[in-house]
Design a protein around this motif. Structure first.
Motif, short mmCIF file in Angstrom:
data_model
loop_
_atom_site.label_atom_id
_atom_site.label_comp_id
_atom_site.label_asym_id
_atom_site.label_seq_id
_atom_site.Cartn_x
_atom_site.Cartn_y
_atom_site.Cartn_z
N PRO A 4 33.66 24.68 44.36
CA PRO A 4 34.37 24.57 45.86
C PRO A 4 35.46 25.53 46.14
N THR A 5 35.07 26.06 47.55
CA THR A 5 35.89 27.12 48.07
C THR A 5 37.47 27.07 47.53
N GLY A 6 38.01 28.34 47.15
CA GLY A 6 39.31 28.27 46.89
C GLY A 6 39.58 27.79 45.35
N ALA A 7 38.77 27.05 44.66
CA ALA A 7 38.99 26.48 43.41
C ALA A 7 39.55 27.29 42.31
N ASP A 8 38.86 28.46 42.39
CA ASP A 8 39.05 29.51 41.11
C ASP A 8 40.61 29.87 41.37
N MET A 9 41.12 30.01 42.64
CA MET A 9 42.38 30.48 42.96
C MET A 9 43.46 29.55 42.52
N ARG A 10 43.06 28.08 42.13
CA ARG A 10 44.07 27.04 41.54
C ARG A 10 44.28 27.04 40.29
N ARG A 11 43.53 27.65 39.53
CA ARG A 11 43.70 27.51 37.92
C ARG A 11 43.40 28.53 37.25
N GLY A 12 43.61 28.47 35.74
CA GLY A 12 43.52 29.82 34.91
C GLY A 12 44.82 30.53 34.95
N PRO A 13 44.73 31.51 34.17
CA PRO A 13 45.52 32.66 34.16
C PRO A 13 46.11 33.16 35.56
N PHE A 14 47.19 33.79 35.47
CA PHE A 14 47.52 34.63 36.87
C PHE A 14 46.54 35.80 36.83
N ARG A 15 46.31 36.00 37.86
CA ARG A 15 45.29 37.14 38.19
C ARG A 15 45.96 38.21 39.51
N ALA A 16 45.65 39.40 39.32
CA ALA A 16 45.89 40.31 40.71
C ALA A 16 45.28 39.54 41.82
N GLY A 17 46.33 39.48 42.94
CA GLY A 17 45.68 38.89 44.25
C GLY A 17 46.29 37.50 44.39
N HIS A 41 61.65 42.71 43.75
CA HIS A 41 63.02 43.33 43.51
C HIS A 41 64.12 42.47 44.05
N THR A 42 65.28 42.12 43.60
CA THR A 42 66.37 41.43 43.78
C THR A 42 67.19 42.35 44.01
N HIS A 43 68.61 41.77 44.23
CA HIS A 43 69.94 42.97 44.55
C HIS A 43 70.36 43.03 43.14
N ARG A 44 69.93 42.07 42.21
CA ARG A 44 70.16 42.32 40.58
C ARG A 44 69.22 43.18 39.74
N GLY A 45 68.19 43.55 40.34
CA GLY A 45 67.04 44.14 39.31
C GLY A 45 65.97 43.72 39.82
N HIS A 46 64.81 43.72 39.05
CA HIS A 46 63.47 43.57 39.44
C HIS A 46 62.75 42.90 38.42
N LEU A 47 61.69 42.37 38.78
CA LEU A 47 60.51 41.66 37.61
C LEU A 47 59.28 42.13 37.97
N ARG A 48 58.66 42.46 36.79
CA ARG A 48 57.30 43.22 36.79
C ARG A 48 56.22 42.22 37.02
N HIS A 49 55.37 42.74 38.05
CA HIS A 49 54.15 41.89 38.45
C HIS A 49 53.21 41.72 37.11
N ASP A 50 53.26 42.92 36.47
CA ASP A 50 52.28 42.92 35.02
C ASP A 50 52.92 41.89 34.11
N ASP A 51 54.09 41.42 34.02
CA ASP A 51 54.55 40.53 33.23
C ASP A 51 54.18 39.14 33.33
N VAL A 52 53.51 38.94 34.81
CA VAL A 52 52.88 37.74 35.27
C VAL A 52 51.59 37.65 35.24
N ILE A 53 51.01 38.80 35.42
CA ILE A 53 49.39 38.88 35.32
C ILE A 53 48.90 38.43 34.04
N GLY A 54 48.04 37.61 33.85
CA GLY A 54 47.57 37.25 32.63
C GLY A 54 48.08 35.99 31.88
N ALA A 55 49.30 35.65 32.40
CA ALA A 55 50.16 34.74 31.91
C ALA A 55 49.54 33.35 32.41
#
Length: 340
Positions: A4-17, A41-55
């Motif tokens: 179904p349309t959009g199903a792949d975006m609702r499951r599995g490890p995080f991907r770019a996009g 980024h926040t006023h206290r620092g940052h979080l890398r997208h690469d740490d989320v991608i694949g998790a």
């Protein structure tokens, strides 16, 4: 078998996009679109997208400040409340009732007007599926563009069941459908009573019309107009209020804030040709149609209903932001498919 349309975006490890909802230790929500090499980024620092991608979904990610952020894919209700909007959205509590009480089913042909920012359209598309049809009509081209972009960002592509027409429902609907071929009609507009004629022609016998209106005056007028027109079951109307609860040990109590009145819902069903509605078995309340009763009439505007006007500058910015997000999501999804 095609998913179904959009199903792949609702499951599995995080991907770019992917859109990800980050929750900080204080419960504050931040929605981002993952891009390789980028940082949040926040006023206290940052979080890398690469740490989320694949998790995996539901991962806790460490911020450079030492704080832990919970990363989850936003649910439809989360997406609706955080997406770019040009017009006031139909809130999830009302969208859920519209899908249920209008009996939106897979494969149905559904007509919607107006589209606004596309919040309700997403729920309707989920319900009808690829085998159904959602024909949406919106008078304003800028609103239609924002809605299309929001849907593309949510599903990852243009939904195959959706057609958006810029124009007035009264003029455009007879050209779009054959009489008696529409299963359900959802009207979210200032004056739904103006559309009763074309809607009655389009609906199949037994089809459902559900209207979302903001004020009691609108509610009364659409109900009385349907009664006067004939060919409809007696209208049923209600509103819903949503109150959350605080849960912590034995400190279980209602939240101090709640989602109160957003709008009224009124439903009617189309009768078979040459059929009259059942006669009333109860008398109207005293004074309901007394000497001082005057049917509501005249033209309506958003300002009449207390809506705040949206500036052209804000709409241009919202339109640009929505289309930019949609382009990033679809572009990254396409790259992922090509790499796969």
């Amino acid at each position: 078998m095609t998913r179904p349309t959009g199903a792949d975006m609702r499951r599995g490890p995080f991907r770019a996009g992917d859109r990800v909802q980050l929750t900080d230790p204080k419960g504050r929500l931040h929605t981002i679109t993952l891009e390789a090499g980028k940082e949040f980024h926040t006023h206290r620092g940052h979080l890398r997208h690469d740490d989320v991608i694949g998790a995996p979904d539901g991962t806790v990610v460490r911020h450079t400040s030492g704080a832990d952020y919970l990363a989850l894919r936003p649910l439809l209700s989360d997406f609706v409340l955080s997406m770019p909007r040009g017009a006031q959205v139909v809130y999830p509590k009302d969208a859920g009732q519209i899908v249920t009480y209008a009996d939106i089913f897979p494969g149905a042909t559904v007509v919607e007007a107006g589209v606004g920012s596309g919040a309700l359209s997403l729920s309707l598309l989920r319900a009808v599926g690829e085998q159904g049809r959602l024909l949406s009509f919106e008078r304003r081209e800028d609103f239609a563009d924002i809605a299309r972009a929001n849907a593309r960002a949510f599903f990852g592509l243009d939904h195959p069941a959706w057609t958006v027409t810029v124009g007035d429902l009264v003029d455009a609907l007879p050209e779009a459908v054959e009489p008696g071929t529409v299963d359900r009609v959802v009207l979210d507009m200032l004056a739904p009573w103006d559309c009763l004629g074309v809607v009655a022609d389009a609906l199949a016998p037994g089809g459902v019309l559900i209207c979302y209106v903001a004020t009691t005056t609108q509610l009364s007028r659409v109900a009385e107009a349907a009664k006067a027109a004939g060919g409809w079951t007696p209208p049923q109307a209600w509103e819903s209020m949503n109150r959350g609860w605080h849960l912590e040990g034995l400190a279980v109590r209602p939240e101090h804030r709640m989602h109160g009145h957003t709008g009224f819902l009124v439903t009617l069903r189309r009768l078979a040709p040459d059929t009259d509605a059942h006669l009333r078995r109860s008398r109207p309340a005293p004074g309901a149609y007394g000497e001082d009763y005057v049917p509501a009439s005249g033209d309506w505007s958003a300002a009449d209903l207390g809506e705040r006007p949206v500036s052209d500058k804000k709409l241009r910015r919202t339109r640009r932001d929505a289309q930019g997000t949609a382009d990033r999501v679809t572009g990254m999804a396409t790259e992922g498919e090509e790499e796969g």
